[in-house]
Scaffold this motif. Structure first.
Motif, PDB file in Angstrom:
ATOM      1  N   GLY A  64      16.146 104.671 -70.706  1.00 28.52           N
ATOM      2  CA  GLY A  64      15.110 103.584 -70.744  1.00 28.52           C
ATOM      3  C   GLY A  64      14.776 103.622 -72.195  1.00 28.52           C
ATOM      4  N   GLY A  65      14.158 104.719 -72.840  1.00 33.53           N
ATOM      5  CA  GLY A  65      13.745 104.765 -74.164  1.00 33.53           C
ATOM      6  C   GLY A  65      14.719 104.263 -75.070  1.00 33.53           C
ATOM      7  N   LEU A  66      16.015 104.607 -74.961  1.00 33.28           N
ATOM      8  CA  LEU A  66      17.172 104.429 -75.694  1.00 33.28           C
ATOM      9  C   LEU A  66      17.184 102.904 -75.867  1.00 33.28           C
ATOM     10  N   PHE A  67      17.236 102.167 -74.601  1.00 28.70           N
ATOM     11  CA  PHE A  67      17.432 100.736 -74.435  1.00 28.70           C
ATOM     12  C   PHE A  67      16.008 100.007 -75.152  1.00 28.70           C
ATOM     13  N   TRP A  68      15.104 100.623 -75.166  1.00 32.02           N
ATOM     14  CA  TRP A  68      13.827  99.810 -75.754  1.00 32.02           C
ATOM     15  C   TRP A  68      14.001  99.916 -77.246  1.00 32.02           C
ATOM     16  N   LEU A  69      14.316 101.122 -77.896  1.00 34.39           N
ATOM     17  CA  LEU A  69      14.397 101.431 -79.099  1.00 34.39           C
ATOM     18  C   LEU A  69      15.277 100.543 -79.642  1.00 34.39           C
ATOM     19  N   VAL A  70      16.595 100.571 -78.971  1.00 23.78           N
ATOM     20  CA  VAL A  70      17.801  99.723 -79.872  1.00 23.78           C
ATOM     21  C   VAL A  70      17.492  98.229 -79.654  1.00 23.78           C
ATOM     22  N   SER A  71      16.827  97.938 -78.743  1.00 24.00           N
ATOM     23  CA  SER A  71      16.580  96.292 -78.381  1.00 24.00           C
ATOM     24  C   SER A  71      15.504  95.803 -79.177  1.00 24.00           C
ATOM     25  N   LEU A  72      14.597  96.683 -79.308  1.00 30.26           N
ATOM     26  CA  LEU A  72      13.540  96.256 -80.453  1.00 30.26           C
ATOM     27  C   LEU A  72      13.977  96.230 -81.697  1.00 30.26           C
ATOM     28  N   VAL A  73      14.613  97.042 -82.441  1.00 36.38           N
ATOM     29  CA  VAL A  73      14.967  96.865 -83.648  1.00 36.38           C
ATOM     30  C   VAL A  73      16.144  95.629 -83.545  1.00 36.38           C
ATOM     31  N   GLY A  74      16.987  95.543 -82.722  1.00 40.79           N
ATOM     32  CA  GLY A  74      18.037  94.328 -82.779  1.00 40.79           C
ATOM     33  C   GLY A  74      17.204  93.077 -82.660  1.00 40.79           C
ATOM     34  N   LEU A  75      16.300  92.971 -81.781  1.00 44.90           N
ATOM     35  CA  LEU A  75      15.714  91.716 -81.558  1.00 44.90           C
ATOM     36  C   LEU A  75      14.667  91.380 -82.868  1.00 44.90           C
ATOM     37  N   ALA A  76      13.896  92.317 -83.301  1.00 47.35           N
ATOM     38  CA  ALA A  76      13.021  92.140 -84.352  1.00 47.35           C
ATOM     39  C   ALA A  76      13.834  91.669 -85.808  1.00 47.35           C
ATOM     40  N   PHE A  77      14.600  92.565 -85.974  1.00 49.37           N
ATOM     41  CA  PHE A  77      15.629  92.325 -87.169  1.00 49.37           C
ATOM     42  C   PHE A  77      16.413  91.001 -86.901  1.00 49.37           C
ATOM     43  N   GLY A  78      16.780  90.857 -85.856  1.00 49.19           N
ATOM     44  CA  GLY A  78      17.386  89.643 -85.583  1.00 49.19           C
ATOM     45  C   GLY A  78      16.532  88.220 -86.032  1.00 49.19           C
ATOM     46  N   ALA A  79      15.344  88.293 -85.298  1.00 49.80           N
ATOM     47  CA  ALA A  79      14.381  87.323 -85.586  1.00 49.80           C
ATOM     48  C   ALA A  79      14.146  86.914 -86.894  1.00 49.80           C
ATOM     49  N   ILE A  80      13.714  88.243 -87.903  1.00 53.61           N
ATOM     50  CA  ILE A  80      13.480  88.187 -88.944  1.00 53.61           C
ATOM     51  C   ILE A  80      14.434  87.555 -90.050  1.00 53.61           C
ATOM     52  N   GLY A  81      15.436  88.034 -89.831  1.00 55.51           N
ATOM     53  CA  GLY A  81      16.798  87.415 -90.507  1.00 55.51           C
ATOM     54  C   GLY A  81      17.005  86.233 -90.284  1.00 55.51           C
ATOM     55  N   SER A  82      16.753  85.565 -89.198  1.00 51.51           N
ATOM     56  CA  SER A  82      17.151  84.019 -89.026  1.00 51.51           C
ATOM     57  C   SER A  82      15.973  83.421 -89.893  1.00 51.51           C
ATOM     58  N   LEU A  83      14.857  83.857 -89.954  1.00 57.83           N
ATOM     59  CA  LEU A  83      13.700  83.225 -90.495  1.00 57.83           C
ATOM     60  C   LEU A  83      13.900  83.087 -92.014  1.00 57.83           C
ATOM     61  N   MET A  84      14.544  84.351 -92.391  1.00 58.87           N
ATOM     62  CA  MET A  84      14.698  84.387 -93.823  1.00 58.87           C
ATOM     63  C   MET A  84      15.903  83.301 -94.273  1.00 58.87           C
ATOM     64  N   SER A  85      16.806  83.229 -93.259  1.00 61.58           N
ATOM     65  CA  SER A  85      17.806  82.141 -93.691  1.00 61.58           C
ATOM     66  C   SER A  85      17.573  80.930 -93.995  1.00 61.58           C
ATOM     67  N   ILE A  86      16.547  80.252 -92.991  1.00 63.21           N
ATOM     68  CA  ILE A  86      16.173  79.211 -92.815  1.00 63.21           C
ATOM     69  C   ILE A  86      15.058  78.611 -93.623  1.00 63.21           C
ATOM     70  N   LYS A  87      14.527  79.727 -94.173  1.00 66.26           N
ATOM     71  CA  LYS A  87      13.180  79.407 -95.223  1.00 66.26           C
ATOM     72  C   LYS A  87      13.703  78.233 -96.346  1.00 66.26           C
ATOM     73  N   LYS A  88      14.594  78.648 -96.881  1.00 66.36           N
ATOM     74  CA  LYS A  88      14.904  77.486 -98.152  1.00 66.36           C
ATOM     75  C   LYS A  88      15.043  76.217 -97.649  1.00 66.36           C
TER      76      LYS A  88
END
Lengths: 234, 291
Positions: free
Chosen positions: B263-287
């Motif tokens: 359970g903890g493993l899934f939450w940790l890994v998903s949270l990192v994947g999800l958060a940085f996935g979203a942030i990365g996309s926002l950075m790509s499109i900003k310009k």
């Protein structure tokens, strides 16, 4: 922006780009709702910058641009979106999406502002009929002539029934006959109450139609004439 | 958000993924690898924590008494302290007997009986989750106490291990986060670039920035979550095998069971994947939103 009277005012507007190019200098102008105005002048005179200031793609370095008495520089991002929903824009190079059909290119403009399916299915065929492309709704832009492509672009620009239509050298890529076809459409749209501002190098069209002419040269307004002529040597 | 709009976003995001199929696949695999490192570390940490807690539970504190100490009242007071499970008095005679037996010298008892140098002692069994340092300080402040002794070296080295683990853990989250971010930014940038004309038109006809951003953000989130799900499956399978292996070879090592870490493993890994996935996309499109 609904209920706003669509008066466009430039008050002492100058624009100097960050690379140092001075595009416009101290422009003062007033365009009433329902007018039809030509914007003329040599390349680099500042015509495109003039257009970009109205849709707030650029902000003036000094002075104010007001649309419906609202200072564009003070608009938030959300208000800019609403402003643009009331302005149609057509370009010399059409800017159509090649992998979308004629219908989809036009409906795209409604979909991205979250219009209802009902509105889309009512407005898109109506506007395609107006520009004479009802029968070509399901083909792709590459299969159309230049004149037809510009009419798709026009359909997209007016499908949301804008108060203002900006046309940036719309006949630049069209032959004379096709150009007149497009002009008839622009005049028809203007007659229905939409303000039209059109930048052009087409002396023939400007001289024949005798509408308001705003002439720019090196960023300065050198002439603003009701029922004017082109005035430049081509 | 209208349902129709949500479907539009999902459709656009999927189209983006499919269009850059190979790049998307590479991105998911790389993100999976990065998240596997992070997730494996999580398993190590939870096991070390578990082991430390268990070790504390079997720890004893030995309290050596002065000659004149009142052993009975001391025991009663100790029992009232937080973290004390049971107390047992060991007299100096018993200690001498035990020592003699352990060392195998029978005469030692007789020898010590005359002048036994060993002190009386109270043994304390501890509860789990005890604050050792605090308890020791309280014990030392009691009257008649000579010395308080516990597995200090062990506990302190464990505390150090935990500190080191924290530093490594935080660094890992940062490093893995940056890797994921880098991959997402570059993958999404391809989609954004392929669709810059559409973005320009959307801006011109008055679509809001968030309307334009969402499909790209969803695409980034799908990549991140894809990596997270794969990483969770792989780690959890691997850990399953490890448990079986350790049970066979070294059954005394107390590993946590799978369902306690998954359970903890899934939450940790998903949270990192999800958060940085979203942030990365926002950075790509900003310009591209500055139209």
């Amino acid at each position: 922006m609904i209920g706003v009277i669509w008066v466009i005012q430039f008050q002492g507007v100058s624009k100097i780009y960050s690379n140092g190019v001075a595009a416009l200098h101290d422009i003062n102008i007033h365009i009433e709702k329902g007018e039809f105005a030509f914007l003329v002048g040599p390349s680099g005179a500042g015509k495109s910058t003039f257009m970009k200031l109205i849709i707030r793609k650029e902000l003036p370095t000094s002075g104010q641009v007001l649309v419906g008495h609202k200072n564009l520089a003070k608009m938030k991002a959300g208000e800019v979106s609403l402003l643009r929903r009331n302005i149609g824009f057509i370009f010399q190079d059409f800017k159509l999406l090649p992998h979308k059909t004629v219908f989809e290119n036009v409906s795209f403009a409604l979909e991205v502002i979250e219009a209802s399916k009902k509105d889309i299915n009512r407005q898109v065929p109506a506007v395609l009929e107006l520009v004479g492309l009802k029968d070509k709704a399901n083909i792709f832009p590459s299969e159309l002539s230049g004149g037809e492509q510009q009419r798709v672009s026009l359909a997209r620009a007016i499908v949301n029934r804008p108060h203002l239509l900006l046309a940036d050298e719309p006949t630049g890529n069209l032959d004379p006959e096709t150009s007149w076809g497009l002009m008839d459409l622009l005049l028809e749209i203007n007659k229905r109450g939409t303000t039209v501002i059109m930048s052009t190098h087409n002396k023939n069209i400007v001289d024949k139609l005798r509408r308001r002419v705003i002439a720019l040269d090196s960023g300065r307004m050198i002439r603003d004439e009701q029922k004017g002529g082109y005035g430049f040597e081509n | 958000m209208k349902i129709k709009t949500f479907w539009y976003f999902t459709k656009e995001a999927s189209t983006g993924l499919a269009r850059n199929g190979l790049m998307s696949l590479t991105a998911v695999i790389t993100i999976t690898l990065a998240l596997i490192i992070l997730g494996s570390f999580y398993i190590v940490v939870t096991n070390v924590n578990h082991f430390t807690e268990m070790a504390k539970g079997v720890l004893e504190i030995r309290v050596y008494l002065k000659e004149d100490a009142d052993a009975v009242s001391l025991q009663n007071r100790m029992l009232s302290f937080d973290g004390v499970k049971e107390v047992k008095f060991v007299s100096k005679t018993e200690a001498a007997n035990w020592l003699g037996k352990t060392l195998g010298i029978k005469e030692l008892h007789n020898y010590l009986a005359a002048d036994n140098p060993l002190p009386d002692m109270i043994n304390i069994r501890l509860e789990d989750n005890v604050e050792l340092k605090e308890l020791t300080a309280r014990l030392e402040s009691l009257p008649g106490i000579d010395e308080v002794e516990y597995g200090k070296d062990f506990v302190e080295s464990m505390l150090l291990v935990i500190q080191v683990i924290w530093v490594i853990g935080v660094s890992l989250v940062v490093i893995v986060g940056l890797v994921v971010l880098y991959i997402i930014v570059n993958t999404i940038r391809l989609t954004v670039f392929a669709r810059r004309k559409e973005i320009e038109i959307m801006k011109l006809v008055g679509a809001t920035d968030w309307f334009i951003r969402w499909p790209f953000m969803l695409e980034g989130i799908m990549l991140g979550m894809g990596g997270a799900i794969l990483a969770t499956i792989i780690i959890s399978k691997g850990y399953h095998l490890l448990i079986a292996y350790v049970k066979e070879l070294a059954p005394f090592i107390p590993l946590l069971s799978e369902h306690m870490v998954n359970g903890g493993l899934f939450w940790l890994v998903s949270l990192v994947g999800l958060a940085f996935g979203a942030i990365g996309s926002l950075m790509s499109i900003k310009k591209f939103l500055k139209v």
